[in-house]
Design an enzyme around this catalytic site. Structure first.
Site, PDB file in Angstrom:
ATOM      1  N   ARG A  97       0.845  -1.204   0.000  1.00 51.45           N
ATOM      2  CA  ARG A  97       0.000   0.000   0.000  1.00 51.45           C
ATOM      3  C   ARG A  97       0.878   1.252   0.000  1.00 51.45           C
ATOM      4  NH1 ARG A  97      -2.364   0.852   4.587  1.00 51.45           N
ATOM      5  NH2 ARG A  97      -1.284  -0.729   5.813  1.00 51.45           N
ATOM      6  N   GLY A  98       0.242   2.406  -0.242  1.00 54.54           N
ATOM      7  CA  GLY A  98       0.858   3.714  -0.012  1.00 54.54           C
ATOM      8  C   GLY A  98       2.152   3.956  -0.770  1.00 54.54           C
ATOM      9  N   ILE A  99       3.114   4.522  -0.056  1.00 52.34           N
ATOM     10  CA  ILE A  99       4.400   4.875  -0.674  1.00 52.34           C
ATOM     11  C   ILE A  99       5.089   3.636  -1.227  1.00 52.34           C
ATOM     12  CG2 ILE A  99       6.730   5.704  -0.117  1.00 52.34           C
ATOM     13  CD1 ILE A  99       5.326   7.590   1.990  1.00 52.34           C
TER      14      ILE A  99
ATOM     15  N   ALA B  27       8.520  -0.308   5.084  1.00 49.35           N
ATOM     16  CA  ALA B  27       7.412  -0.784   5.929  1.00 49.35           C
ATOM     17  C   ALA B  27       7.288   0.082   7.182  1.00 49.35           C
ATOM     18  CB  ALA B  27       7.638  -2.239   6.337  1.00 49.35           C
TER      19      ALA B  27
ATOM     20  N   TYR C 132       7.369   6.822  17.557  1.00 51.75           N
ATOM     21  CA  TYR C 132       7.560   6.900  16.099  1.00 51.75           C
ATOM     22  C   TYR C 132       8.759   7.801  15.778  1.00 51.75           C
ATOM     23  CZ  TYR C 132       6.285   7.834  11.173  1.00 51.75           C
ATOM     24  OH  TYR C 132       6.285   7.966   9.805  1.00 51.75           O
TER      25      TYR C 132
ATOM     26  N   PRO D  53       9.884  11.731   4.262  1.00 50.88           N
ATOM     27  CA  PRO D  53       8.687  12.406   3.760  1.00 50.88           C
ATOM     28  C   PRO D  53       8.105  13.362   4.809  1.00 50.88           C
ATOM     29  CG  PRO D  53       8.557  10.012   3.441  1.00 50.88           C
ATOM     30  CD  PRO D  53       9.702  10.278   4.378  1.00 50.88           C
ATOM     31  N   GLY D  54       7.390  14.374   4.280  1.00 50.64           N
ATOM     32  CA  GLY D  54       6.547  15.215   5.130  1.00 50.64           C
ATOM     33  C   GLY D  54       5.185  14.537   5.245  1.00 50.64           C
TER      34      GLY D  54
ATOM     35  N   ILE E 143       2.170  12.902   3.571  1.00 45.50           N
ATOM     36  CA  ILE E 143       1.919  12.271   2.275  1.00 45.50           C
ATOM     37  C   ILE E 143       0.550  11.581   2.312  1.00 45.50           C
ATOM     38  CG2 ILE E 143       2.830  10.640   0.555  1.00 45.50           C
ATOM     39  CD1 ILE E 143       4.810  12.921   1.223  1.00 45.50           C
TER      40      ILE E 143
HETATM   41  P1  NDP Z   1       0.707   2.839   4.668  1.00 47.98           P
HETATM   42  O1  NDP Z   1       0.004   2.653   5.961  1.00 47.98           O
HETATM   43  O2  NDP Z   1      -0.043   3.314   3.480  1.00 47.98           O
HETATM   44  O3  NDP Z   1       1.494   1.498   4.267  1.00 47.98           O
HETATM   45  C1  NDP Z   1       2.317   0.861   5.218  1.00 47.98           C
HETATM   46  C2  NDP Z   1       2.941  -0.353   4.567  1.00 47.98           C
HETATM   47  O4  NDP Z   1       3.825  -0.975   5.513  1.00 47.98           O
HETATM   48  C3  NDP Z   1       1.915  -1.400   4.157  1.00 47.98           C
HETATM   49  O5  NDP Z   1       2.300  -1.945   2.915  1.00 47.98           O
HETATM   50  C4  NDP Z   1       2.035  -2.452   5.264  1.00 47.98           C
HETATM   51  O6  NDP Z   1       1.760  -3.776   4.816  1.00 47.98           O
HETATM   52  C5  NDP Z   1       3.523  -2.353   5.587  1.00 47.98           C
HETATM   53  N1  NDP Z   1       3.859  -2.884   6.914  1.00 47.98           N
HETATM   54  C6  NDP Z   1       3.500  -2.398   8.140  1.00 47.98           C
HETATM   55  N2  NDP Z   1       4.010  -3.164   9.104  1.00 47.98           N
HETATM   56  C7  NDP Z   1       4.701  -4.163   8.501  1.00 47.98           C
HETATM   57  C8  NDP Z   1       5.466  -5.262   8.958  1.00 47.98           C
HETATM   58  N3  NDP Z   1       5.620  -5.497  10.283  1.00 47.98           N
HETATM   59  N4  NDP Z   1       6.046  -6.078   8.055  1.00 47.98           N
HETATM   60  C9  NDP Z   1       5.900  -5.851   6.726  1.00 47.98           C
HETATM   61  N5  NDP Z   1       5.190  -4.831   6.213  1.00 47.98           N
HETATM   62  C10 NDP Z   1       4.610  -3.999   7.103  1.00 47.98           C
HETATM   63  O7  NDP Z   1       1.902   3.856   5.026  1.00 47.98           O
HETATM   64  P2  NDP Z   1       2.728   4.876   4.109  1.00 47.98           P
HETATM   65  O8  NDP Z   1       2.832   4.391   2.734  1.00 47.98           O
HETATM   66  O9  NDP Z   1       2.206   6.224   4.383  1.00 47.98           O
HETATM   67  O10 NDP Z   1       4.144   4.779   4.847  1.00 47.98           O
HETATM   68  C11 NDP Z   1       5.280   4.184   4.254  1.00 47.98           C
HETATM   69  C12 NDP Z   1       6.506   4.659   5.007  1.00 47.98           C
HETATM   70  O11 NDP Z   1       6.582   6.079   4.920  1.00 47.98           O
HETATM   71  C13 NDP Z   1       6.468   4.322   6.502  1.00 47.98           C
HETATM   72  O12 NDP Z   1       7.750   3.941   6.935  1.00 47.98           O
HETATM   73  C14 NDP Z   1       6.064   5.650   7.138  1.00 47.98           C
HETATM   74  O13 NDP Z   1       6.505   5.746   8.466  1.00 47.98           O
HETATM   75  C15 NDP Z   1       6.734   6.636   6.213  1.00 47.98           C
HETATM   76  N6  NDP Z   1       6.169   7.979   6.257  1.00 47.98           N
HETATM   77  C16 NDP Z   1       4.872   8.221   5.841  1.00 47.98           C
HETATM   78  C17 NDP Z   1       4.350   9.493   5.914  1.00 47.98           C
HETATM   79  C18 NDP Z   1       2.953   9.833   5.480  1.00 47.98           C
HETATM   80  O14 NDP Z   1       2.541  10.996   5.691  1.00 47.98           O
HETATM   81  N7  NDP Z   1       2.203   8.940   4.866  1.00 47.98           N
HETATM   82  C19 NDP Z   1       5.165  10.617   6.419  1.00 47.98           C
HETATM   83  C20 NDP Z   1       6.498  10.247   6.800  1.00 47.98           C
HETATM   84  C21 NDP Z   1       6.971   8.978   6.708  1.00 47.98           C
HETATM   85  P3  NDP Z   1       0.316  -4.504   5.033  1.00 47.98           P
HETATM   86  O15 NDP Z   1      -0.747  -3.510   4.733  1.00 47.98           O
HETATM   87  O16 NDP Z   1       0.395  -5.633   4.042  1.00 47.98           O
HETATM   88  O17 NDP Z   1       0.310  -4.991   6.458  1.00 47.98           O
END
Ligand code: NDP
Length: 238
Positions: free
Chosen positions: A11-13, A82, A146, A176-177, A179
């Site tokens: 998902r996401g980034i 992740a 966090y 990232p800021g 997102i």
């Molecule tokens: P999402 O919640 O959209 O996606 C998180 C992803 O991490 C999912 O694919 C999830 O997999 C995976 N994940 C979580 N825990 C685990 C684990 N224990 N093992 C394997 N996979 C795991 O988050 P974002 O895309 O927003 O975030 C991505 C990164 O960017 C993170 O590190 C976050 O801290 C960082 N970030 C995001 C910001 C934002 O504003 N969105 C800002 C700053 C940093 P599944 O769904 O399959 O469990």
């Protein structure tokens, strides 16, 4: 052909990073945990290999990295993306909250990097890109665990970059800021508007914008860039 392993790719980034690397011609394997349907759909759409792996679990990471190597032949790029978010007063944090946050963001990056580095070092080529956060740089109220985990990831990046640079491996951290992903699900529309207004460019960032930066850092021509902490934040939090 260049290859990449991306954690948290469902998902996401992470998902946009999978798309960006596939579109750029990389062979990609990505790790996911709970989002089975999203992971399988992304794999079908992009041709990337989806591998279920909890990055908090050492044995699981060893096995998943070995599987990725079997599928891809070798690993040129590792993206430690992740992550989970949680907002709580510091005094309400439980031992489990603290451990889970540190295990996901910091130990997860340690485990994956340790699993892929020996081969990168012997091949004298590698790119490791960690996904940090603006909160790891400046700290966030009600997200102390966090912020601490992401600050740790910045320390890991800087130290590991120095250790492996002579072996042809670069290590960088993208911070990232705010997102637009599921990670913002707990915010109300008004809170999101306020965050956009607090961002000097006047909007939230997109996962594609972060993915493009990761792809650039992974490029073979980015070999003189290492140990860097790069904000993708629209000026937010500086
Ligand atoms: P999402 O919640 O959209 O996606 C998180 C992803 O991490 C999912 O694919 C999830 O997999 C995976 N994940 C979580 N825990 C685990 C684990 N224990 N093992 C394997 N996979 C795991 O988050 P974002 O895309 O927003 O975030 C991505 C990164 O960017 C993170 O590190 C976050 O801290 C960082 N970030 C995001 C910001 C934002 O504003 N969105 C800002 C700053 C940093 P599944 O769904 O399959 O469990």
């Amino acid at each position: 052909m260049l290859t990449a392993v991306i954690t948290g790719g469902s998902r996401g980034i992470g998902a946009q990073t999978v798309r960006a690397f596939c579109a750029a011609g990389y062979r990609v394997a990505f790790f996911y945990l709970h989002s089975e349907a999203c992971a399988q759909a992304l794999a079908r759409q992009t041709g990337a290999c989806a591998i279920r792996c909890d990055v908090r679990d050492s044995a699981c990471v060893q096995e998943a990295c070995a599987q990725a190597k079997r599928l891809l032949g070798h690993i040129d790029v590792l993206v430690n993306n992740a992550g989970v978010a949680q907002q709580k007063l510091f005094t309400d944090l439980t031992d489990a909250d603290w451990r889970d946050m540190l295990d996901t963001h910091l130990t997860g990056a340690f485990l994956t990097a340790r699993a892929v580095l020996p081969e990168m070092i012997s091949r004298r080529y590698g790119r490791i890109i960690n996904v940090g956060s603006i909160w790891g740089q400046v700290g966030a109220s009600c997200e102390v665990h966090y912020s601490a985990a992401k600050a740790g990831l910045i320390g890991l990046t800087k130290a590991l970059a120095k250790e492996v640079a002579p072996s042809g491996v670069t290590v960088n951290c993208v911070c990232p800021g705010v997102i637009e992903t599921d990670m913002l699900a707990s915010f109300t529309p008004d809170e999101l508007d306020a965050l956009a207004q607090d961002t000097p460019v006047g909007r939230l960032g997109t996962p594609q914008e972060v993915a493009r930066t990761i792809l650039w850092l992974a490029d073979p021509d980015s070999g003189f860039l290492t140990g860097q902490i790069l904000g993708v934040n629209g000026g937010f939090g500086q």
